[in-house]
Design a protein around this motif. Structure first.
Motif, PDB file in Angstrom:
ATOM      1  N   ARG A 190       0.856  -1.187   0.000  1.00  0.00           N
ATOM      2  CA  ARG A 190       0.000   0.000   0.000  1.00  0.00           C
ATOM      3  C   ARG A 190       0.889   1.233   0.000  1.00  0.00           C
ATOM      4  NH1 ARG A 190      -5.604  -0.663  -0.679  1.00  0.00           N
ATOM      5  NH2 ARG A 190      -5.676  -2.910  -0.919  1.00  0.00           N
ATOM      6  N   SER A 191       0.248   2.370   0.083  1.00  0.00           N
ATOM      7  CA  SER A 191       0.994   3.623   0.065  1.00  0.00           C
ATOM      8  C   SER A 191       1.984   3.691   1.229  1.00  0.00           C
ATOM      9  CB  SER A 191       0.019   4.779   0.158  1.00  0.00           C
ATOM     10  OG  SER A 191       0.701   5.955   0.476  1.00  0.00           O
ATOM     11  N   ALA A 192       3.140   4.313   0.989  1.00  0.00           N
ATOM     12  CA  ALA A 192       4.167   4.389   2.024  1.00  0.00           C
ATOM     13  C   ALA A 192       3.903   5.523   3.007  1.00  0.00           C
ATOM     14  CB  ALA A 192       5.542   4.549   1.398  1.00  0.00           C
ATOM     15  N   ASP A 193       2.833   6.260   2.834  1.00  0.00           N
ATOM     16  CA  ASP A 193       2.430   7.178   3.894  1.00  0.00           C
ATOM     17  C   ASP A 193       0.908   7.283   3.889  1.00  0.00           C
ATOM     18  OD1 ASP A 193       1.645   8.920   1.958  1.00  0.00           O
ATOM     19  OD2 ASP A 193       2.492  10.664   2.933  1.00  0.00           O
ATOM     20  N   HIS A 194       0.366   8.151   4.736  1.00  0.00           N
ATOM     21  CA  HIS A 194      -1.074   8.118   4.937  1.00  0.00           C
ATOM     22  C   HIS A 194      -1.825   9.065   4.027  1.00  0.00           C
ATOM     23  CE1 HIS A 194       0.943   6.470   8.251  1.00  0.00           C
ATOM     24  NE2 HIS A 194       1.155   7.607   8.843  1.00  0.00           N
ATOM     25  N   TRP A 237      -1.554   9.503   0.727  1.00  0.00           N
ATOM     26  CA  TRP A 237      -1.802   9.069  -0.638  1.00  0.00           C
ATOM     27  C   TRP A 237      -2.487   7.728  -0.629  1.00  0.00           C
ATOM     28  CZ3 TRP A 237      -0.662  12.656  -4.201  1.00  0.00           C
ATOM     29  CH2 TRP A 237       0.213  13.660  -3.828  1.00  0.00           C
TER      30      TRP A 237
END
Lengths: 266, 190
Positions: A101-105, A107
């Motif tokens: 999943r996305s590497a931050d919250h 995106w």
């Protein structure tokens, strides 16, 4: 008689317990183990993949529809062959597994396990079970990063499949997106199917997005609807990548942009 | 960085190990970012591992070193997502604040204070991101988000879940790193 009484005095408790156990077991047997199953169900509830019965029936219905679509696609293919339709796609579609999943919250992205070695390129379209998932943002040789349509930065030209009312779909970081209509009084009602429109530059036309959940006609600046996405983005495990070249050259004459999709946009 | 020459018992191999562990832990944090393991997810949000790493690093270092670490890790995270808004800002502020708190002896190295500091810093870092989105939405022509309220509503959700999860998982990363750095850099500042 005396011996029997002594035995009873000695083993009353044991006998009582045994009787209780057998009785309970009998009751359980008569009830087809309902308590056990109920308890088991209750205890394992956190581990179960929830799928209520109406959903199963719906799944069966979806399966039927899929089979019909396959049949129709095959027929369509035959007909196109009969009229010597020139195949535009040069690269094949690719199945890919979602591995991250996305590497931050901030995106809404997923990571696929196929990349440029499998002929996936930037701008390719990703669909999943249910419909549109997103488009490829970046590729490495063995992975592709996909911007989901639930991302707030993702904008898609869309239309109501029934009435052809046009609008723009924007992500909401959840399984619902909003659609802003171009018309002041769009012809739309809850349950309508939303598909990509042929005016969309980044997506090919007629890919299902979702269904209208609710409508706010009084919203300014434009009437808006909440769309429930049909692809389950948060539990997505497999996706299909379709080759697509974005129509970024907006100055090209319309005839070139619309190609053979002109009949859809009416 | 400069500390490697300062160490008195500097055997080259030890330094190699130290660097290896430090870089390896960063690589581990980066690799674990896209995963969503069961128990590590709340409302689709996972712990901010890089933030925990920056806090662990900054607790025993100077403000400058902490800021650099924040910058480097922020850029690495940008490379995984998108260049604007940058994560470097939030992580740099995190590093600087943690180092300042440590210098003023507000911090003990125990589990509670680390969890608390990670909690606070996660909120600070997410706020830095939200502020960048806000600036973009106010002053730049093509904004990524449709409205300000959308940004800040989402910020609440993200900041809280990220803070809770990060502070809960902080000891898992903090203690091994702290142990290693204390063992191999005994001559360092407090």
């Amino acid at each position: 008689m005396f011996a029997l009484r002594r035995w009873w005095e000695k083993h009353a408790l044991k006998a009582g317990l045994a009787g209780l156990a057998v009785g309970a077991a009998w009751l359980m047997h008569q009830a087809n183990g309902a308590i056990v199953y109920e308890t088991y169900q209750f205890l394992t509830r956190p581990l179960q993949p929830g799928l209520p019965t109406d959903e199963q029936i719906e799944n069966a219905y979806v399966l039927e529809l899929q089979e019909r679509v396959v049949e129709l696609e095959n027929q369509n293919q035959r007909l196109r062959e009969l009229v010597n339709y020139a195949e535009q796609q040069t690269r094949p579609s690719t199945m890919a597994a979602v591995i991250g999943r996305s590497a931050d919250h901030w995106w809404q992205q997923v990571l696929l396990n196929r990349g440029s070695r499998d002929q996936i390129g930037e701008g390719d379209i990703v669909t999943g079970p249910g419909g549109l998932v997103g488009r490829v943002l970046a590729v490495t040789s063995n992975s592709a990063r996909v911007l989901l349509i639930s991302d707030p930065t993702s904008q898609i030209g869309a239309k109501v499949s029934r009435s052809r009312s046009m609008g723009v779909v924007r992500g909401q970081s959840s399984s619902q997106v909003t659609m802003e209509f171009f018309d002041k009084v769009p012809d739309v009602k809850p349950g309508d199917v939303i598909v990509t429109s042929s005016y969309s530059q980044l997506f090919p036309p007629d890919i299902p997005i979702g269904r209208v959940a609710s409508i706010d006609l009084g919203k300014s600046p434009a009437p808006a609807a909440v769309i429930q996405l049909s692809a389950p983005l948060n539990i997505l495990e497999w996706a299909t990548v379709h080759p697509f070249t974005p129509k970024l050259d907006v100055n090209a004459p319309p005839a070139n942009i619309l190609k053979d999709d002109a009949e859809d946009s009416q | 960085m400069a500390y490697s020459t300062r160490s008195r018992r500097s055997a080259p191999r030890k330094h190699l190990w130290n660097w290896g562990i430090t870089l390896g832990s960063v690589a581990f944090c980066l690799l674990i970012l896209p995963t969503r393991l069961p128990g590590m997810e709340l409302l689709g949000v996972s712990p901010n591992w890089l933030l925990i790493w920056v806090v662990a690093w900054s607790v025993s270092r100077t403000v400058f070193e902490s800021a650099i670490a924040g910058l480097v890790l922020g850029l690495l995270q940008d490379s995984l997502t998108a260049s604007y808004p940058t994560h470097a800002l939030g992580l740099m502020i995190t590093g600087i604040l943690t180092a300042r708190l440590q210098q003023r002896h507000y911090l003990q190295g125990d589990i509670i204070s680390i969890a608390l500091i990670v909690f606070g810093m996660a909120i600070v870092a997410e706020t830095a991101m939200a502020l960048q989105f806000t600036v973009q939405s106010l002053f730049l022509p093509n904004s990524l988000y449709a409205s300000l309220s959308q940004i800040w509503v989402y910020h609440q959700k993200v900041a809280l879940s990220s803070a809770i999860l990060s502070s809960l998982w902080a000891p898992a990363l903090y203690y091994p790193l702290k142990h290693w750095w204390e063992r191999y850099r005994p001559s360092n500042k407090p």
